[in-house]
Structures are given as C-alpha cells and as structure tokens.
Design a protein around this motif. Sequence first.
Motif, PDB file in Angstrom:
ATOM      1  N   UNK A  80     -32.361  -4.442  12.586  1.00 12.49           N
ATOM      2  CA  UNK A  80     -32.123  -5.618  13.401  1.00 12.49           C
ATOM      3  C   UNK A  80     -33.407  -6.448  13.481  1.00 12.49           C
ATOM      4  N   UNK A  81     -33.203  -7.726  13.728  1.00 11.96           N
ATOM      5  CA  UNK A  81     -34.361  -8.612  13.904  1.00 11.96           C
ATOM      6  C   UNK A  81     -34.997  -8.306  15.272  1.00 11.96           C
ATOM      7  N   UNK A  82     -36.296  -8.394  15.421  1.00 10.45           N
ATOM      8  CA  UNK A  82     -37.270  -8.795  14.388  1.00 10.45           C
ATOM      9  C   UNK A  82     -37.865  -7.597  13.645  1.00 10.45           C
ATOM     10  N   UNK A  83     -37.294  -6.365  13.851  1.00  6.73           N
ATOM     11  CA  UNK A  83     -37.891  -5.188  13.235  1.00  6.73           C
ATOM     12  C   UNK A  83     -37.649  -5.128  11.729  1.00  6.73           C
ATOM     13  N   UNK A  84     -36.569  -5.732  11.264  1.00  2.00           N
ATOM     14  CA  UNK A  84     -36.262  -5.675   9.838  1.00  2.00           C
ATOM     15  C   UNK A  84     -37.252  -6.545   9.059  1.00  2.00           C
ATOM     16  N   UNK A  85     -37.739  -6.012   7.969  1.00  2.00           N
ATOM     17  CA  UNK A  85     -38.753  -6.713   7.184  1.00  2.00           C
ATOM     18  C   UNK A  85     -38.109  -7.843   6.383  1.00  2.00           C
ATOM     19  N   UNK A  86     -37.926  -8.978   7.069  1.00  2.13           N
ATOM     20  CA  UNK A  86     -37.383 -10.155   6.417  1.00  2.13           C
ATOM     21  C   UNK A  86     -38.290 -11.327   6.768  1.00  2.13           C
ATOM     22  N   UNK A  87     -38.685 -12.073   5.760  1.00  3.15           N
ATOM     23  CA  UNK A  87     -39.634 -13.167   5.966  1.00  3.15           C
ATOM     24  C   UNK A  87     -39.076 -14.242   6.881  1.00  3.15           C
ATOM     25  N   UNK A  88     -37.733 -14.314   6.958  1.00  3.13           N
ATOM     26  CA  UNK A  88     -37.114 -15.333   7.808  1.00  3.13           C
ATOM     27  C   UNK A  88     -36.881 -14.827   9.227  1.00  3.13           C
ATOM     28  N   UNK A  89     -37.155 -13.562   9.465  1.00  4.60           N
ATOM     29  CA  UNK A  89     -36.930 -12.987  10.787  1.00  4.60           C
ATOM     30  C   UNK A  89     -35.483 -12.620  11.042  1.00  4.60           C
ATOM     31  N   UNK A  90     -34.695 -12.416   9.964  1.00  8.34           N
ATOM     32  CA  UNK A  90     -33.294 -12.041  10.092  1.00  8.34           C
ATOM     33  C   UNK A  90     -33.143 -10.512  10.058  1.00  8.34           C
ATOM     34  N   UNK A  91     -32.012 -10.036  10.580  1.00  9.57           N
ATOM     35  CA  UNK A  91     -31.655  -8.627  10.455  1.00  9.57           C
ATOM     36  C   UNK A  91     -30.811  -8.386   9.191  1.00  9.57           C
ATOM     37  N   UNK A  92     -30.367  -7.111   9.061  1.00 11.13           N
ATOM     38  CA  UNK A  92     -29.600  -6.765   7.838  1.00 11.13           C
ATOM     39  C   UNK A  92     -28.305  -6.046   8.228  1.00 11.13           C
ATOM     40  N   UNK A  93     -27.289  -6.363   7.496  1.00  7.19           N
ATOM     41  CA  UNK A  93     -25.998  -5.702   7.651  1.00  7.19           C
ATOM     42  C   UNK A  93     -25.288  -5.740   6.290  1.00  7.19           C
ATOM     43  N   UNK A  94     -24.375  -4.869   6.104  1.00  7.41           N
ATOM     44  CA  UNK A  94     -23.574  -4.887   4.871  1.00  7.41           C
ATOM     45  C   UNK A  94     -22.123  -5.218   5.233  1.00  7.41           C
ATOM     46  N   UNK A  95     -21.410  -5.812   4.269  1.00  2.00           N
ATOM     47  CA  UNK A  95     -20.021  -6.178   4.501  1.00  2.00           C
ATOM     48  C   UNK A  95     -19.251  -6.254   3.200  1.00  2.00           C
ATOM     49  N   UNK A  96     -18.012  -6.695   3.305  1.00  2.00           N
ATOM     50  CA  UNK A  96     -17.148  -6.807   2.133  1.00  2.00           C
ATOM     51  C   UNK A  96     -16.720  -8.258   1.961  1.00  2.00           C
ATOM     52  N   UNK A  97     -16.718  -8.708   0.715  1.00  2.00           N
ATOM     53  CA  UNK A  97     -16.318 -10.063   0.380  1.00  2.00           C
ATOM     54  C   UNK A  97     -15.100  -9.994  -0.548  1.00  2.00           C
ATOM     55  N   UNK A  98     -14.112 -10.869  -0.241  1.00  2.00           N
ATOM     56  CA  UNK A  98     -12.916 -10.908  -1.082  1.00  2.00           C
ATOM     57  C   UNK A  98     -13.274 -11.442  -2.459  1.00  2.00           C
ATOM     58  N   UNK A  99     -12.739 -10.810  -3.481  1.00  2.00           N
ATOM     59  CA  UNK A  99     -12.987 -11.224  -4.862  1.00  2.00           C
ATOM     60  C   UNK A  99     -11.749 -11.796  -5.532  1.00  2.00           C
ATOM     61  N   UNK A 100     -10.615 -11.769  -4.850  1.00  2.00           N
ATOM     62  CA  UNK A 100      -9.384 -12.296  -5.416  1.00  2.00           C
ATOM     63  C   UNK A 100      -8.594 -13.001  -4.326  1.00  2.00           C
ATOM     64  N   UNK A 101      -7.635 -13.820  -4.768  1.00  2.00           N
ATOM     65  CA  UNK A 101      -6.741 -14.468  -3.832  1.00  2.00           C
ATOM     66  C   UNK A 101      -7.307 -15.737  -3.248  1.00  2.00           C
ATOM     67  N   UNK A 102      -6.569 -16.341  -2.327  1.00  2.00           N
ATOM     68  CA  UNK A 102      -7.005 -17.620  -1.738  1.00  2.00           C
ATOM     69  C   UNK A 102      -8.244 -17.492  -0.872  1.00  2.00           C
ATOM     70  N   UNK A 103      -8.569 -16.277  -0.405  1.00  7.95           N
ATOM     71  CA  UNK A 103      -9.744 -16.060   0.450  1.00  7.95           C
ATOM     72  C   UNK A 103     -10.947 -15.592  -0.352  1.00  7.95           C
ATOM     73  N   UNK A 104     -10.915 -15.823  -1.652  1.00  9.63           N
ATOM     74  CA  UNK A 104     -12.020 -15.367  -2.493  1.00  9.63           C
ATOM     75  C   UNK A 104     -13.327 -16.010  -2.052  1.00  9.63           C
ATOM     76  N   UNK A 105     -14.323 -15.147  -1.849  1.00  2.89           N
ATOM     77  CA  UNK A 105     -15.619 -15.606  -1.369  1.00  2.89           C
ATOM     78  C   UNK A 105     -15.797 -15.466   0.119  1.00  2.89           C
TER      79      UNK A 105
END
Length: 330
Positions: A80-105
């Motif tokens: 989480x920010x600000x502990x995560x080593x990101x130059x912009x001061x953002x945190x980190x999380x992982x997720x899923x992105x649609x690769x097919x269909x009308x919601x692709x992206x």
Amino acid sequence: MRHIPFFRWVLTAGLMLFACSAGLYATGSDPELSAARQIDLAVVDEKADGTCRVQWSDPYEKKTREGPYHCDAGRSDLLKAPNFQDSRGYGWESGFMFTEGPNRGDLDDPKASSEEDFTTSDTLLLLGLLLILIGMVGGNLRALPRVLGVEARLVRRATRLAEAAGWAAEDYARAVDAVRDAERHGSLDGAPDPELVRSLWVLREAGPQAHRAAADARKLANRLHPLLGEAAPAAGLRNRLQAGPAARADAEAAVTELRRLVADAERHGLWERFAQTSVDLLRGQDADRAAIAAGTDFERAPDAYRRLLEGLTPTAAALPAPRRRRRRRY
C-alpha cells in the motif's frame, strides 16, 4: 373431472428459480469462467475498507485507464502507499482484465460483481425456496384427504366376497343346466337315463340349502360388482390421487356400502355357505363314482328325483309318472 396440479406447477417454478440462482452464483463468483487475464494495478487512492481507484494499461485501446476497484484491504502494508516502492507514490494490487467480448479491456472486479450477482441470485434463491415450500406443503395438504380415503384392504375383501358369491351362483347354474340338457335326451321313465340321474343326484346331495345359497350369492354379487366399480379410486393410493373430486365422493359412498355388506356376510357366515355350496356342487366331477351313488340313491327314492326334476324343468311336469310295481310277497 381430474384435479388441476396447481401446487405441482408451483413446485416446478420454485425449482427452476433455484436452478437459475445457482447458475448466477456459479458464473458470477469465479473469474476463471470469464475470458480474462491477470494484470498489475497501480492503486492511486485507497480507503480503509478497500475501496480504491486504480490505473491499468489497456493493450486494446493502447492507453492507461483509471477506474474504481475493490482492493484487498487485508493485503500487506508493504503493498500500500506510501510503503510500496513506486516513484509516483501509488500502491499495488493485482486484478483481472476481460480479453474478449464487449467489455474487453475493462476490469473484472470480483467483489463488485459478486455483490451485484449476490443480490440477484439471492432474490431468485429466496423466491425459489418460497415457491418450493408452498408447492410441497400445499400439495401434501391437498393430497391428504385423498390419501386418507384409501381402503385397499376392504376393497380386496369385497372383491374376494364377490368372487366367492359368483362361483357359488355359477356352480349352481351349471348344475341346473346339466339337468336340463340331460332331460332333453332322456327321462326317468322306464329305463332312467344315467346322465340325468347323476345330474339330479348332484343337486339332491347339495340339498335345498344350495338353492337358497345360490340365490343369495347371485343377489349379493349383483350388488357388489357395481359398488366395486365405483370404489375403484379407493383400491390404491395411485388410483386415489388420480381420481377427480366426483369420483372420490362416489368411492367414499361405495366404500361405506361395501363395508356394511362385508360385515353382514361375515356375521351371517356367507363366506362359508358359498364355499360349501361350490364344494357340494362339484361332487359330480368323478363321473364313475357319482353314477354308482346316483343309481343307488335313485332306486331308494325315485319320487324325490321326479319332484326335483319337475321343479327344474317345466317339460318334465307334463310327463306322467310311471306306475310303481308292487313287490311280490313270497
């Protein structure tokens, strides 16, 4: 008139709603069932409950996109920010992105979609369970009066009584027909016809009680058979459930009358009388022995045979009785 299976359709509708709820829950709670791939998310802003805004790279539109997301509030503070080593001061999380269909992206937010699907599936589930409960309880309550009207044992006893009465009446009618058939080909005059004598002997051995029993049997059988037809819905659970209201009402009235007739038959010993009558009327089946016994009995009481024949055959009454010879005295 057959009853309308209203509660059966209610139960069916409840099961269908339950299945739809299970389907929505299954398809909405597993991201692997959707065409999606895991990506890294930059957490721009995050609240204590996990509500956050994230950025991700959309390879289809070839740009960086930003939107709301539900982060894992219990993940390590190092992510989480600000502990995560990101130059912009953002945190980190992982997720899923649609690769097919009308919601692709777009992001597949499991927590947000699961909350939405849970509301829909929960509504369907509750409605389905309610309909299932109504269908089962209402159907059983509706079937209860029909189930209580089953009198299979009584119907079986009445059927056996009708069979015994029918056999006694048929056996007596068969014995009378045998006398009448034999009378057409012979007589008791001069040299008595052996077949006619044997046929009369069968009735004579059965006695006058056989005639009364056969008359009672015929009368009882004629009363039992229509009642058994009306009482058919009470003969078993399946027949009872399939019968309409009018048929069940007729069956209840028929069962009441059958119960009275069976009780009267047991009280007056009709079962035993009918069975004994049938046994007595079947004695002539052994033709040789019956012929010997009949001939001996005829020599002893020929007038009794003639009177019996006159009562059974109207043509025999017109025949003159032969003169009896006087015995010589030595």
